[in-house]
Design a protein around this motif. Structure first.
Motif, PDB file in Angstrom:
ATOM      1  N   THR B  19     -10.557   0.303  41.446  1.00  0.00           N
ATOM      2  CA  THR B  19      -9.497   0.633  42.411  1.00  0.00           C
ATOM      3  C   THR B  19      -9.783  -0.001  43.767  1.00  0.00           C
ATOM      4  N   LEU B  20     -10.973  -0.629  43.921  1.00  0.00           N
ATOM      5  CA  LEU B  20     -11.332  -1.231  45.211  1.00  0.00           C
ATOM      6  C   LEU B  20     -10.888  -2.686  45.274  1.00  0.00           C
ATOM      7  N   PRO B  21     -10.745  -3.211  46.498  1.00  0.00           N
ATOM      8  CA  PRO B  21     -10.481  -4.644  46.626  1.00  0.00           C
ATOM      9  C   PRO B  21     -11.664  -5.427  46.048  1.00  0.00           C
ATOM     10  N   GLU B  22     -11.376  -6.537  45.416  1.00  0.00           N
ATOM     11  CA  GLU B  22     -12.380  -7.337  44.713  1.00  0.00           C
ATOM     12  C   GLU B  22     -13.684  -7.556  45.496  1.00  0.00           C
ATOM     13  N   PRO B  23     -13.634  -7.982  46.785  1.00  0.00           N
ATOM     14  CA  PRO B  23     -14.888  -8.322  47.472  1.00  0.00           C
ATOM     15  C   PRO B  23     -15.841  -7.140  47.642  1.00  0.00           C
ATOM     16  N   GLN B  24     -15.280  -5.894  47.614  1.00  0.00           N
ATOM     17  CA  GLN B  24     -16.144  -4.731  47.859  1.00  0.00           C
ATOM     18  C   GLN B  24     -16.767  -4.180  46.582  1.00  0.00           C
ATOM     19  N   GLU B  26     -18.722  -5.280  44.062  1.00  0.00           N
ATOM     20  CA  GLU B  26     -20.122  -5.526  43.734  1.00  0.00           C
ATOM     21  C   GLU B  26     -21.043  -4.545  44.473  1.00  0.00           C
ATOM     22  N   GLU B  27     -20.870  -4.515  45.792  1.00  0.00           N
ATOM     23  CA  GLU B  27     -21.718  -3.663  46.637  1.00  0.00           C
ATOM     24  C   GLU B  27     -21.507  -2.180  46.294  1.00  0.00           C
ATOM     25  N   PHE B  28     -20.251  -1.812  46.153  1.00  0.00           N
ATOM     26  CA  PHE B  28     -19.931  -0.419  45.850  1.00  0.00           C
ATOM     27  C   PHE B  28     -20.551  -0.009  44.521  1.00  0.00           C
ATOM     28  N   GLY B  29     -20.456  -0.895  43.527  1.00  0.00           N
ATOM     29  CA  GLY B  29     -21.016  -0.605  42.207  1.00  0.00           C
ATOM     30  C   GLY B  29     -22.515  -0.354  42.284  1.00  0.00           C
ATOM     31  N   ARG B  30     -23.209  -1.176  43.064  1.00  0.00           N
ATOM     32  CA  ARG B  30     -24.657  -0.994  43.191  1.00  0.00           C
ATOM     33  C   ARG B  30     -24.982   0.332  43.870  1.00  0.00           C
ATOM     34  N   GLU B  31     -24.212   0.648  44.931  1.00  0.00           N
ATOM     35  CA  GLU B  31     -24.446   1.923  45.634  1.00  0.00           C
ATOM     36  C   GLU B  31     -24.243   3.107  44.700  1.00  0.00           C
TER      37      GLU B  31
END
Lengths: 111, 328
Positions: B19-24, B26-31
Motif C-alpha cells: 500500500t506504500l509508494p514504491e520508493p518507500q 524497501e526501507e519499510f519492509g526492513r523496519e
C-alpha cells in the motif's frame, strides 16, 4: 482502570514519549530495545505508538538513523540529531514549567 | 498461492508494503521485519514455540493495511474533522438549492411537453434521484482527495459574520406578515366580487363580461369567499399565537380546500366564463395548452410552498425561543 481515566492518562503521556525518545536516543539504539528500556523506567508506551513515532521523528529531522548489519537480523539504530537535542531542551523546560505551575496550584499559592 | 518458502512474516510484510509508494517499500519492509523478528524473539524467550510466537505477533500487529496507514500518518477516514464541516455545508447547500430547482424544472418541462402524469412524476423522480447522488458524490470525492493531499490549502475560515440571524419570533416580527396577508386577502376577495359586476372586459354589445362563470355563484364563489375569510382569521391566529403544529395542519387543510376545487373547476373548464373566453379569443392557438399547464403548475407550487413554509416556521419555532437561550 476505567476507560475515561485511561484515555486521559494516554492524553497526558502522549508528549512525554517524544521527550523520552529524544533524551534516551542520545545513545543510539533500535526500536525494540528502546521500547523495553522506556517501559522499564516507567515511560509507558506500546509498540504500535513507538514504531510509527520513530519514523515520524526521523522524517522531521529530529532523529537520524543507520542500519546495523553486524548481527543476523539487520536493525535500524536511531540517534537524536542536533535539532532533536534542541527540541528536547525546549520540551524539558516546558515540562518543568508545568510541573512548577501544578505544584503552586496544589499548594494553593496560585489562587 | 505464494511460494512454499514464504513465511507468514514474508506475506505480512508484503501485504503491508504494497500500500506504500514504491520508493518507500524497501526501507519499510526492513523496519517491519526487524520489529516482527524482535517481538517474536521476545515471545520465544518466554517459552512459546516458534510458529505460535510468529502467529501471535502478527495477530497483535493487526490488519497490515491499517498498520501501514499508521506508519505513514495516512488517514483511515474518508473526510476528517479538518474538512468535514465545510464538506457538510457544501453538500447540504447543493441538495437544498439545486435539487428542488432541477426537479421543478423537469416537472414543468415534462408537463409542457404533454407527457402523461405518471411519466411526469417518474421522470422527475429518476432525475431527482440521480442528481442527488451526483451532487453528493462529486464534492465527497474532491474532499476525500484533498484530505489525502499533504500540501492542502487553507480551510475555509469561519468568521462571526457567518452567524445566522436569530429568527424574530416576537409579535413585532409577525405584524408585517399579518398586515400583508390581510391586505392581499381583502384585495383578492374584492377582485372576485368586482369581476362579477364591473369587469373591464366587455363584449361587442358593450356589456361587461364576468371572468368567472356566473354559474359558480350558486356555490363555488361563496365557498372561495368563505375560505378567504377563514384565511384572514388564520392570519390573525398566526399573529396571536405564532406557528404551531395545529396551525400548520389548518394551513394545509385551507390550501387543499382552495387549490383542489380551483384546479378541478379550472381543468374541467367550469371556472372561467365561456363568454369571457370568446372575448379574449381563447384558445390562443398552440400557446393555450402551455398557458393552462403553467397556471396549474403555479397554483400547485404556491400551495405546496405555503404548506412547507408553515412547517418550516413551526419547526424553527419549536427549536426554542432562540433569544432566551442561555439567558436567565
Amino acid at each position: 482502570m476505567d476507560a475515561t481515566t485511561a484515555s486521559h492518562l494516554q492524553e497526558l503521556r502522549r508528549g512525554t514519549v517524544v521527550l523520552g525518545c529524544l533524551v534516551r536516543l542520545r545513545e543510539p539504539d533500535y526500536g525494540y530495545a528502546l521500547l523495553e528500556s522506556l517501559n522499564r523506567i516507567g515511560i509507558t508506551v506500546d509498540a504500535n505508538t513507538l514504531y510509527p513515532l520513530l519514523r515520524r521523528l526521523e522524517k522531521q529531522g529530529l532523529l537520524t538513523s543507520e542500519w546495523n548489519t553486524d548481527e543476523a537480523r539487520p536493525r535500524k539504530f536511531y540517534r537524536t540529531s542536533p535539532a532533536g537535542e534542541q527540541l528536547a531542551g525546549v520540551l524539558t523546560a516546558d515540562w518543568k514549567h508545568i510541573d512548577r505551575a501544578l505544584a503552586r496550584l496544589t499548594s494553593g499559592e496560585g489562587s | 498461492m505464494t511460494t512454499p518458502a514464504a513465511t507468514l512474516t514474508d506475506r505480512y510484510v508484503w501485504a503491508a508494503a504494497r500500500t506504500l509508494p514504491e520508493p518507500q517499500r524497501e526501507e519499510f519492509g526492513r523496519e517491519l521485519r526487524e520489529r516482527i523478528g524482535d517481538e517474536v524473539d521476545a515471545r520465544r524467550g518466554s517459552g512459546a514455540p516458534d510458529d505460535d510466537a510468529e502467529f501471535a505477533v502478527l495477530v497483535e500487529l493487526g490488519d497490515p493495511a491499517a498498520l501501514a496507514a499508521r506508519y505513514l500518518d495516512r488517514p483511515l477516514h474518508l473526510i476528517g474533522p479538518r474538512y468535514y464541516l465545510t464538506w457538510k455545508r457544501l453538500v447540504t447547500m447543493l441538495l437544498a438549492i439545486v435539487l428542488p430547482i432541477a426537479v421543478g424544472a423537469v416537472l414543468l418541462a415534462q408537463a409542457l411537453a404533454g407527457a402523461p402524469v405518471g411519466e411526469v412524476f417518474a421522470s422527475a423522480f429518476s432525475v431527482g434521484f440521480s442528481l442527488a447522488v451526483q451532487l453528493a458524490f462529486w464534492p465527497t470525492l474532491v474532499f476525500a482527495i484533498i484530505e489525502r493531499n499533504p500540501g492542502s490549502g487553507p480551510v475555509e475560515r469561519w468568521t462571526p459574520e457567518r452567524l445566522p440571524t436569530i429568527p424574530d419570533d416576537g409579535r413585532g416580527g409577525r405584524l408585517g406578515d399579518l398586515i400583508a396577508s390581510l391586505v392581499f386577502l381583502g384585495l383578492f376577495a374584492g377582485v372576485i366580487i368586482w369581476q362579477g359586476y364591473g369587469a373591464p372586459v366587455a363584449n361587442p354589445l358593450g356589456e361587461s363580461v364576468p371572468v368567472l362563470s356566473p354559474d359558480l355563484w350558486s356555490f363555488w364563489i361563496p365557498w372561495f369567499l368563505v375560505l378567504i375569510g377563514l384565511e384572514m382569521v388564520f392570519a390573525t391566529a398566526i399573529y396571536a399565537w405564532g406557528w404551531n403544529w395545529w396551525l400548520a395542519i389548518v394551513n394545509l387543510l385551507l390550501n387543499v380546500a382552495f387549490a383542489v376545487p380551483a384546479l378541478w373547476l379550472f381543468t374541467t373548464g367550469r371556472l372561467v366564463n365561456p363568454e369571457f373566453l370568446d372575448v379574449v379569443g381563447w384558445p390562443w392557438g398552440e400557446a393555450g395548452g402551455i398557458v393552462v399547464t403553467i397556471i396549474v403548475f403555479a397554483v400547485i407550487a404556491v400551495s405546496v410552498w405555503d404548506v412547507i413554509d408553515g412547517v418550516i416556521k413551526t419547526v424553527r419555532r419549536r427549536g426554542g425561543s432562540a433569544l432566551s437561550l442561555g439567558r436567565i
